[in-house]
Design an enzyme around this catalytic site. Structure first.
Site, PDB file in Angstrom:
ATOM      1  N   MET A 216      -5.569  -2.826  -5.083  1.00 17.61           N
ATOM      2  CA  MET A 216      -5.540  -2.689  -3.633  1.00 17.61           C
ATOM      3  C   MET A 216      -5.295  -1.238  -3.227  1.00 17.61           C
ATOM      4  O   MET A 216      -4.823  -0.428  -4.026  1.00 17.61           O
ATOM      5  CB  MET A 216      -4.475  -3.600  -3.024  1.00 17.61           C
ATOM      6  CG  MET A 216      -4.824  -5.074  -3.096  1.00 17.61           C
ATOM      7  SD  MET A 216      -3.522  -6.133  -2.390  1.00 17.61           S
ATOM      8  CE  MET A 216      -4.338  -7.729  -2.448  1.00 17.61           C
TER       9      MET A 216
ATOM     10  N   ASP B  67       0.802  -1.228   0.000  1.00 22.62           N
ATOM     11  CA  ASP B  67       0.000   0.000   0.000  1.00 22.62           C
ATOM     12  C   ASP B  67       0.831   1.273   0.000  1.00 22.62           C
ATOM     13  O   ASP B  67       0.298   2.364  -0.236  1.00 22.62           O
ATOM     14  CB  ASP B  67      -0.928   0.021   1.220  1.00 22.62           C
ATOM     15  CG  ASP B  67      -2.010  -1.042   1.136  1.00 22.62           C
ATOM     16  OD1 ASP B  67      -2.391  -1.395   0.010  1.00 22.62           O
ATOM     17  OD2 ASP B  67      -2.463  -1.511   2.185  1.00 22.62           O
TER      18      ASP B  67
END
Length: 419
Positions: A190, A144
């Site tokens: 994501m 991330d």
């Protein structure tokens, strides 16, 4: 100085290069054999420490450890298991110290994201209170890219390369068929709170009409009318529309477009399904034929397409973690510092865990285009070096050759502990 053992564990969602960090840790420990005896790995992450389920890494050959550098997944097993506050879960923290004491473990290397940094800090604090000499170092990892202080997080560069490549390739597919077939393609990536991975998809194009035509970030409130208007505009001008959307896309009130209603072991809302949700809006509002895809585990497991920069940085933070420990540094994280843009240069510096734990790094406003649907040139300059270079794994019978570990277990010395 006396010789003591080390413990290494992997935490949370894995990356294409987390095992390169493991390789860096293990090989660095071997180089400091005068200070570090055996290296034990937690089977399935921190759970392995709590249950005294330890792996004797010394039983693996040098060739196998080296092969970790080009092996995806979590070689020793990872887990989503959050150790919460010390006050209400003191028994678990004390159990960790009990296991470390029983196996003469004085070095703790925890490879994970923000929650892992918090755990590493708490373990360090409790060991000090209990009078047990433990050096705890957090090894950064997260696709991330939301860890603070470090310029970027190991694992992100390879995901960024995969998503940018997939966006480019899928866009060529859609463009070639749009006259008589699919008009809109949606790729879900994501990114729960930070849109770094979605931003990487924008690297696929850099000019008028080049896809992706829309990037949807968690940092920008989703406005259905504005999004549909932009989709319609792209289809009318270019014949098709490619969208990269973060799983964390949300409305103005903070509600996720795709919230399953459940939470994971870390207490995070479980997401997934924003691509079909968005595609459904396109069909309902505009009537266009669509296709959608969810990159899901493919994006974080694609070691065959890993960024060379990412592999080198992942190994370097693992190696530096051991060096910091040997130097007597505690409650620290090796962080990547960008030294130069052109040419791209970086180094590793130590960052205090107290400044890392429980903090997230979001996309800065200056990285998001004014209309909210793309990236700026500043963002492109930041992202581009992170996807540079290829570091292909060796191949055998047409497939990547990966490390196959023995995972030899260490004999237990303590009573069973219930999680």
């Amino acid at each position: 100085m006396a010789q003591h053992n080390a413990f290494y564990a992997q935490s949370g969602g894995v990356t294409a290069v987390i095992n390169a960090s493991a390789c860096g840790v293990i090989e660095a420990c071997k180089r400091h054999s005068d200070r570090i005896g055996k290296v034990y790995a937690g089977h399935n992450g921190i759970i392995g420490a709590l249950t005294e389920d330890l792996i004797d890494v010394s039983q693996e050959s040098d060739e196998t450890i080296t092969a970790l550098r080009h092996t995806p997944g979590g070689a020793f097993g990872s887990c989503r298991y959050k150790l919460k506050d010390i006050e209400s879960h003191r028994a678990q923290y004390e159990r960790l110290i009990e296991v470390f004491r029983a196996h003469d473990i004085r070095y703790f290397f925890y490879n994970g994201g923000g929650d892992s940094a918090d755990t590493c800090l708490k373990v360090s604090q409790l060991s000090e209170k209990l009078g047990y000499p433990l050096t705890a170092i957090h090894v950064p990892k997260t696709v991330d890219n939301d860890l603070p202080i470090t310029d970027n997080s190991p694992g992100f560069g390879s995901v960024a390369k995969y998503i940018a490549t997939s966006t480019l390739e899928a866009s060529l597919d859609i463009a070639s068929m749009c006259a008589t077939s699919t008009k809109v393609f949606v790729l879900e990536v994501m990114g729960r709170h930070a849109g770094w991975i979605a931003a990487a998809g924008a690297l696929a194009g850099n000019g008028e009409g080049e896809p992706p035509h829309l990037v949807i970030f968690p940092e920008v409130a989703f406005d259905r009318a504005r999004v549909m208007a932009r989709v319609e505009e792209a289809v009318q001008k270019y014949g098709y529309c490619v969208i990269v959307v973060s799983e964390g896309a949300r409305y103005e009130d903070g509600t996720f477009l795709a919230d399953s209603g459940n939470t994971d072991a870390f207490g995070h809302r479980q997401l997934g399904g924003v691509a079909p949700t968005l595609a459904g809006m396109v069909k309902q509002d505009l009537g266009y034929k669509y296709h959608w895809a969810v990159a899901d585990y493919l994006q974080r497991a694609a070691r065959h397409l890993a960024s060379k920069t990412d592999v080198e940085q992942a190994y370097a933070v693992g190696q530096k973690a051991v060096e910091l420990a040997i130097e007597g540094k505690n409650s620290m994280m090796p962080a990547i510092k960008r030294v130069s843009e052109t040419p791209y240069e970086w180094r590793i510096e130590a960052a205090p865990l107290a400044e890392v734990a429980n903090r997230e790094k979001f996309m800065p406003a200056e990285y998001i285009r004014e209309d909210g649907f793309g990236i700026t040139e500043a963002c492109r300059q930041y992202l581009s070096p992170l996807i540079q270079g290829e570091d292909y794994p060796p191949y055998e019978n047409g497939l990547p050759k990966v490390a196959r570990l023995k995972l030899a277990k260490v004999e237990r010395k303590l009573k069973e502990f219930k999680l």
